[in-house]
Design an enzyme around this catalytic site. Structure first.
Site, PDB file in Angstrom:
ATOM      1  N   GLY A  43       0.890  -1.020   0.234  1.00 31.06           N
ATOM      2  CA  GLY A  43       0.373  -0.268  -0.078  1.00 31.06           C
ATOM      3  C   GLY A  43       0.837   1.120  -0.127  1.00 31.06           C
ATOM      4  O   GLY A  43       0.943   3.084  -0.784  1.00 31.06           O
ATOM      5  N   ASP A 100      -5.922   2.885  10.512  1.00 30.38           N
ATOM      6  CA  ASP A 100      -7.723   2.345  10.303  1.00 30.38           C
ATOM      7  C   ASP A 100      -7.830   1.230  11.375  1.00 30.38           C
ATOM      8  O   ASP A 100      -7.333   2.537  12.796  1.00 30.38           O
ATOM      9  CB  ASP A 100      -8.277   1.088   9.211  1.00 30.38           C
ATOM     10  CG  ASP A 100      -9.319   0.945   9.038  1.00 30.38           C
ATOM     11  OD1 ASP A 100     -10.085   1.499  10.428  1.00 30.38           O
ATOM     12  OD2 ASP A 100      -9.524  -0.595   8.763  1.00 30.38           O
ATOM     13  N   LYS A 128      -8.083   6.941   9.420  1.00 30.43           N
ATOM     14  CA  LYS A 128      -9.464   6.801   9.177  1.00 30.43           C
ATOM     15  C   LYS A 128      -9.833   6.724  11.286  1.00 30.43           C
ATOM     16  O   LYS A 128      -9.996   5.158  11.625  1.00 30.43           O
ATOM     17  CB  LYS A 128      -9.474   5.758   9.015  1.00 30.43           C
ATOM     18  CG  LYS A 128     -11.490   5.891   8.499  1.00 30.43           C
ATOM     19  CD  LYS A 128     -11.314   4.688   7.709  1.00 30.43           C
ATOM     20  CE  LYS A 128     -11.278   4.137   6.886  1.00 30.43           C
ATOM     21  NZ  LYS A 128     -11.541   2.307   6.038  1.00 30.43           N
ATOM     22  N   VAL A 150     -12.145   2.766   1.905  1.00 29.84           N
ATOM     23  CA  VAL A 150     -11.205   4.050  -0.196  1.00 29.84           C
ATOM     24  C   VAL A 150     -10.458   3.499  -0.843  1.00 29.84           C
ATOM     25  O   VAL A 150      -9.617   2.215  -0.577  1.00 29.84           O
ATOM     26  CB  VAL A 150     -10.436   5.771   0.915  1.00 29.84           C
ATOM     27  CG1 VAL A 150     -11.775   6.542   1.288  1.00 29.84           C
ATOM     28  CG2 VAL A 150      -9.754   4.827   1.633  1.00 29.84           C
TER      29      VAL A 150
END
Ligand code: IMP
Ligand code: MG
Length: 177
Positions: A43, A100, A128, A150
């Protein structure tokens, strides 16, 4: 692929501004130091690649790939795939796409400290906050996102959409495909 996007949350221009803000903060904080940037694969790739272009202090880079030991629920335990970089005595900046639940970064942070990193800071493109399940915060944050899934700019759904140049939300019908 672009037709699968319901709305764009963060445009390419917004990402650019985030990169400039983050790199300013890091360049100021690491003046005279030689940080080791460690990206979490996969990522981190577009974000780390673009961020590094604005870093003006001597630095080195490395990457780690982790897999979560999840059965049905993520336990927070992670498995490091491949070799772990030598972090002893280094000022590490851990780079990921999004914070997250916090489980991945918390566990990575613990491993880095256990391996004698001098200091560890966390840099994420997105935070988040509503998703948080463990006590951890990032030191450098590009922007906040609501509790929505997202994709884009490194963030995937089933490994797709990492190549979108912006951050968006998928149409509901994509999930039922
Ligand atoms: P956590 O903070 O341990 O829950 O894990 C963060 C990882 O979960 C990130 O590196 C992403 O790979 C993934 N993730 C969390 N939220 C999203 C999202 O909204 N879209 C895509 N991937 C996400
Ligand atoms: Mg990821």
């Amino acid at each position: 692929m672009n037709n699968d996007i319901k709305k764009i949350l963060i445009s390419q221009e917004d990402i650019q501004k985030m990169l400039e803000k983050l790199s300013n903060e890091i360049n100021n904080d690491y003046k005279g130091k030689k940080p080791l940037f460690i990206g979490l694969l996969n990522g981190c790739v577009p974000f780390m690649c673009d961020l590094l272009k604005y870093i003006n202090v001597y630095c080195t880079t490395s990457y780690i790939k982790v897999s979560s030991y999840c059965g049905k629920e993520s336990t927070g335990k992670i498995n490091v795939l491949g070799s772990f970089p030598d972090v002893s005595g280094k000022d590490v900046i851990l780079v990921d796409d999004i914070l997250d639940t916090g489980r991945t970064l918390k566990e990575c942070m613990r491993l880095l400290i256990e391996n004698n990193a001098s200091s560890v800071k966390i840099c994420v493109l997105l935070d988040k906050p509503e998703g948080r399940k463990v006590d951890i915060e990032a030191d450098y944050i590009g922007g906040l996102v609501p509790n929505e899934f997202v994709v884009g700019y490194g963030l995937d759904y089933n490994e797709y959409y990492r190549n979108l140049p912006y951050i968006g939300v998928l149409k509901e019908e994509v999930y039922s495909k």
